[in-house]
Write a protein that holds these residues in place. Sequence first.
Motif, PDB file in Angstrom:
ATOM      1  N   ARG A 151       2.105 -10.055   3.381  1.00  0.00           N
ATOM      2  CA  ARG A 151       1.068  -9.702   4.361  1.00  0.00           C
ATOM      3  C   ARG A 151       0.260 -10.917   4.793  1.00  0.00           C
ATOM      4  O   ARG A 151      -0.253 -10.961   5.920  1.00  0.00           O
ATOM      5  CB  ARG A 151       0.141  -8.628   3.776  1.00  0.00           C
ATOM      6  N   LYS A 152       0.125 -11.902   3.924  1.00  0.00           N
ATOM      7  CA  LYS A 152      -0.667 -13.088   4.264  1.00  0.00           C
ATOM      8  C   LYS A 152      -0.066 -13.873   5.422  1.00  0.00           C
ATOM      9  O   LYS A 152      -0.753 -14.692   6.037  1.00  0.00           O
ATOM     10  CB  LYS A 152      -0.823 -13.985   3.038  1.00  0.00           C
ATOM     11  N   GLU A 153       1.188 -13.634   5.752  1.00  0.00           N
ATOM     12  CA  GLU A 153       1.786 -14.315   6.905  1.00  0.00           C
ATOM     13  C   GLU A 153       1.193 -13.811   8.225  1.00  0.00           C
ATOM     14  O   GLU A 153       1.170 -14.543   9.216  1.00  0.00           O
ATOM     15  CB  GLU A 153       3.293 -14.106   6.904  1.00  0.00           C
ATOM     16  N   LYS A 154       0.717 -12.559   8.229  1.00  0.00           N
ATOM     17  CA  LYS A 154       0.205 -11.966   9.466  1.00  0.00           C
ATOM     18  C   LYS A 154      -1.290 -11.665   9.430  1.00  0.00           C
ATOM     19  O   LYS A 154      -1.900 -11.455  10.477  1.00  0.00           O
ATOM     20  CB  LYS A 154       0.943 -10.656   9.763  1.00  0.00           C
ATOM     21  N   TYR A 155      -1.875 -11.639   8.231  1.00  0.00           N
ATOM     22  CA  TYR A 155      -3.261 -11.192   8.110  1.00  0.00           C
ATOM     23  C   TYR A 155      -4.067 -12.141   7.224  1.00  0.00           C
ATOM     24  O   TYR A 155      -3.524 -12.842   6.377  1.00  0.00           O
ATOM     25  CB  TYR A 155      -3.311  -9.775   7.513  1.00  0.00           C
ATOM     26  N   ASP A 156      -5.382 -12.133   7.444  1.00  0.00           N
ATOM     27  CA  ASP A 156      -6.317 -12.825   6.569  1.00  0.00           C
ATOM     28  C   ASP A 156      -7.056 -11.791   5.733  1.00  0.00           C
ATOM     29  O   ASP A 156      -7.321 -10.672   6.201  1.00  0.00           O
ATOM     30  CB  ASP A 156      -7.322 -13.644   7.382  1.00  0.00           C
ATOM     31  N   PHE A 157      -7.425 -12.187   4.520  1.00  0.00           N
ATOM     32  CA  PHE A 157      -8.021 -11.255   3.570  1.00  0.00           C
ATOM     33  C   PHE A 157      -9.335 -11.781   3.018  1.00  0.00           C
ATOM     34  O   PHE A 157      -9.467 -12.970   2.740  1.00  0.00           O
ATOM     35  CB  PHE A 157      -7.061 -11.022   2.398  1.00  0.00           C
ATOM     36  N   ALA A 158     -10.294 -10.876   2.824  1.00  0.00           N
ATOM     37  CA  ALA A 158     -11.535 -11.162   2.112  1.00  0.00           C
ATOM     38  C   ALA A 158     -11.655 -10.085   1.031  1.00  0.00           C
ATOM     39  O   ALA A 158     -11.868  -8.911   1.332  1.00  0.00           O
ATOM     40  CB  ALA A 158     -12.739 -11.125   3.055  1.00  0.00           C
ATOM     41  N   THR A 159     -11.506 -10.464  -0.215  1.00  0.00           N
ATOM     42  CA  THR A 159     -11.351  -9.495  -1.299  1.00  0.00           C
ATOM     43  C   THR A 159     -12.674  -8.840  -1.685  1.00  0.00           C
ATOM     44  O   THR A 159     -13.743  -9.440  -1.546  1.00  0.00           O
ATOM     45  CB  THR A 159     -10.729 -10.155  -2.534  1.00  0.00           C
ATOM     46  N   TYR A 160     -12.573  -7.596  -2.211  1.00  0.00           N
ATOM     47  CA  TYR A 160     -13.796  -6.900  -2.619  1.00  0.00           C
ATOM     48  C   TYR A 160     -13.627  -5.942  -3.793  1.00  0.00           C
ATOM     49  O   TYR A 160     -14.609  -5.370  -4.260  1.00  0.00           O
ATOM     50  CB  TYR A 160     -14.424  -6.144  -1.437  1.00  0.00           C
ATOM     51  N   ARG A 161     -12.399  -5.745  -4.294  1.00  0.00           N
ATOM     52  CA  ARG A 161     -12.216  -4.869  -5.447  1.00  0.00           C
ATOM     53  C   ARG A 161     -10.939  -5.246  -6.174  1.00  0.00           C
ATOM     54  O   ARG A 161     -10.009  -5.767  -5.555  1.00  0.00           O
ATOM     55  CB  ARG A 161     -12.100  -3.391  -5.014  1.00  0.00           C
ATOM     56  N   THR A 275      -9.170  -6.658   5.683  1.00  0.00           N
ATOM     57  CA  THR A 275      -7.976  -7.259   6.267  1.00  0.00           C
ATOM     58  C   THR A 275      -8.145  -7.439   7.770  1.00  0.00           C
ATOM     59  O   THR A 275      -8.509  -6.499   8.472  1.00  0.00           O
ATOM     60  CB  THR A 275      -6.753  -6.363   5.977  1.00  0.00           C
ATOM     61  N   THR A 276      -7.893  -8.646   8.258  1.00  0.00           N
ATOM     62  CA  THR A 276      -8.030  -8.947   9.679  1.00  0.00           C
ATOM     63  C   THR A 276      -6.760  -9.611  10.194  1.00  0.00           C
ATOM     64  O   THR A 276      -5.967 -10.152   9.421  1.00  0.00           O
ATOM     65  CB  THR A 276      -9.216  -9.895   9.943  1.00  0.00           C
ATOM     66  N   LYS A 277      -6.594  -9.575  11.498  1.00  0.00           N
ATOM     67  CA  LYS A 277      -5.491 -10.300  12.117  1.00  0.00           C
ATOM     68  C   LYS A 277      -5.628 -11.778  11.805  1.00  0.00           C
ATOM     69  O   LYS A 277      -6.734 -12.320  11.789  1.00  0.00           O
ATOM     70  CB  LYS A 277      -5.501 -10.065  13.627  1.00  0.00           C
ATOM     71  N   PRO A 320      -6.499 -15.159  -1.455  1.00  0.00           N
ATOM     72  CA  PRO A 320      -6.067 -15.616  -2.778  1.00  0.00           C
ATOM     73  C   PRO A 320      -4.597 -15.290  -3.004  1.00  0.00           C
ATOM     74  O   PRO A 320      -3.982 -14.576  -2.196  1.00  0.00           O
ATOM     75  CB  PRO A 320      -6.949 -14.798  -3.717  1.00  0.00           C
ATOM     76  N   PRO A 321      -3.989 -15.787  -4.094  1.00  0.00           N
ATOM     77  CA  PRO A 321      -2.622 -15.381  -4.417  1.00  0.00           C
ATOM     78  C   PRO A 321      -2.518 -13.859  -4.501  1.00  0.00           C
ATOM     79  O   PRO A 321      -3.409 -13.199  -5.040  1.00  0.00           O
ATOM     80  CB  PRO A 321      -2.375 -16.037  -5.780  1.00  0.00           C
ATOM     81  N   GLY A 322      -1.428 -13.317  -3.949  1.00  0.00           N
ATOM     82  CA  GLY A 322      -1.240 -11.875  -3.940  1.00  0.00           C
ATOM     83  C   GLY A 322       0.096 -11.479  -4.525  1.00  0.00           C
ATOM     84  O   GLY A 322       0.813 -12.315  -5.096  1.00  0.00           O
TER      85      GLY A 322
END
Length: 328
Positions: A151-161, A275-277, A320-322
């Motif tokens: 998913r990191k190839e298409k989206y940016d992530f900001a973790t919360y849980r 999760t964002t574009k 982060p690593p997923g």
Amino acid sequence: MATTPIARRTTAAALVLTAGLALTACGNPSDSATTEVAAASGDTVTLNLSPDQNRVTTTKVDSIAARVPEEIRKRGTLEIADSSGSAAPLTFYATDNKTVIGVEPDLAHLVADVLGLEPRINTVSWENVFVGLDSAKYDVGFSNITVTEERKEKYDFATYREDNLGFEAKKGSGLRIDGPEDVAGRTVAVGSGTNQEKLLVEWSKENEKAGREPVDIKYYQNDSDTYLALQSGRIDLYLGPNPTAAYHAATTGKTEVVGTYSGAGATLQGLIAATTKKDSGLAEPLADALDEVIRNGTYAKVLQRWGLSDEAVTTSRINPPGLPRTNK
């Protein structure tokens, strides 16, 4: 920017039975405006299931709000995608069957508060969360989305849980899931397109390589069909988010969680993220907003409100690593 590592790291190399959300409950969500659950800490939490949520709120932080992309700031709204499936206590419908409640919309509202934006929750099917992000119809997904390398190839992530999965079985099944060998030859339901499915497919392949039977993987259109199949014996197990599995087991008394697993595989603690574009410019202000609510205590209040305090993180991390492409 919120890029420091999580201070608290759980050991994800092995399954931990009854970890995460260990619930007991009284009251039926279908006929009451509240239900009581006991979280893993032992504290009793009364969940408000009514449309009158009295959500935890916080104040705008101008320095963070100023970093939101101009198009979103001018619009004044944060378009939030959330899955329409009923998955208490993550996202589900209140007693009026139309108001979306749960920990996911609560955290989305908090972040929107910090950014000075009006939150608009858009409930769509799981796959359309990502379709809407791809087309920029939605700004961000708050839908129990696990960080994965794919998913990191298409989206940016900001973790919360933290992300933990649960194997749910009919009560009294006698099953214990400690590894791939325990699901060999078993019939297991899972959601299509989820990280749970990816992990289950990897386990099935691992079983075949070891000369064991593969997993018989089943897919159902909705949770009610899945649980009907579980009660009737057509499936042995259902693999889904552990908070949902534990909540269902506690509130119905008909099922039990017989094993838990990190949503990122055997060697990494899974993380749930806004999760964002990719390259939308929104991931950093989202992470900063999440760090702000973690700092000011409103984040902890929301998790406690839904009995999920043990899934808290100490900081929001960007990309982060997923879950690896291959679960090794």
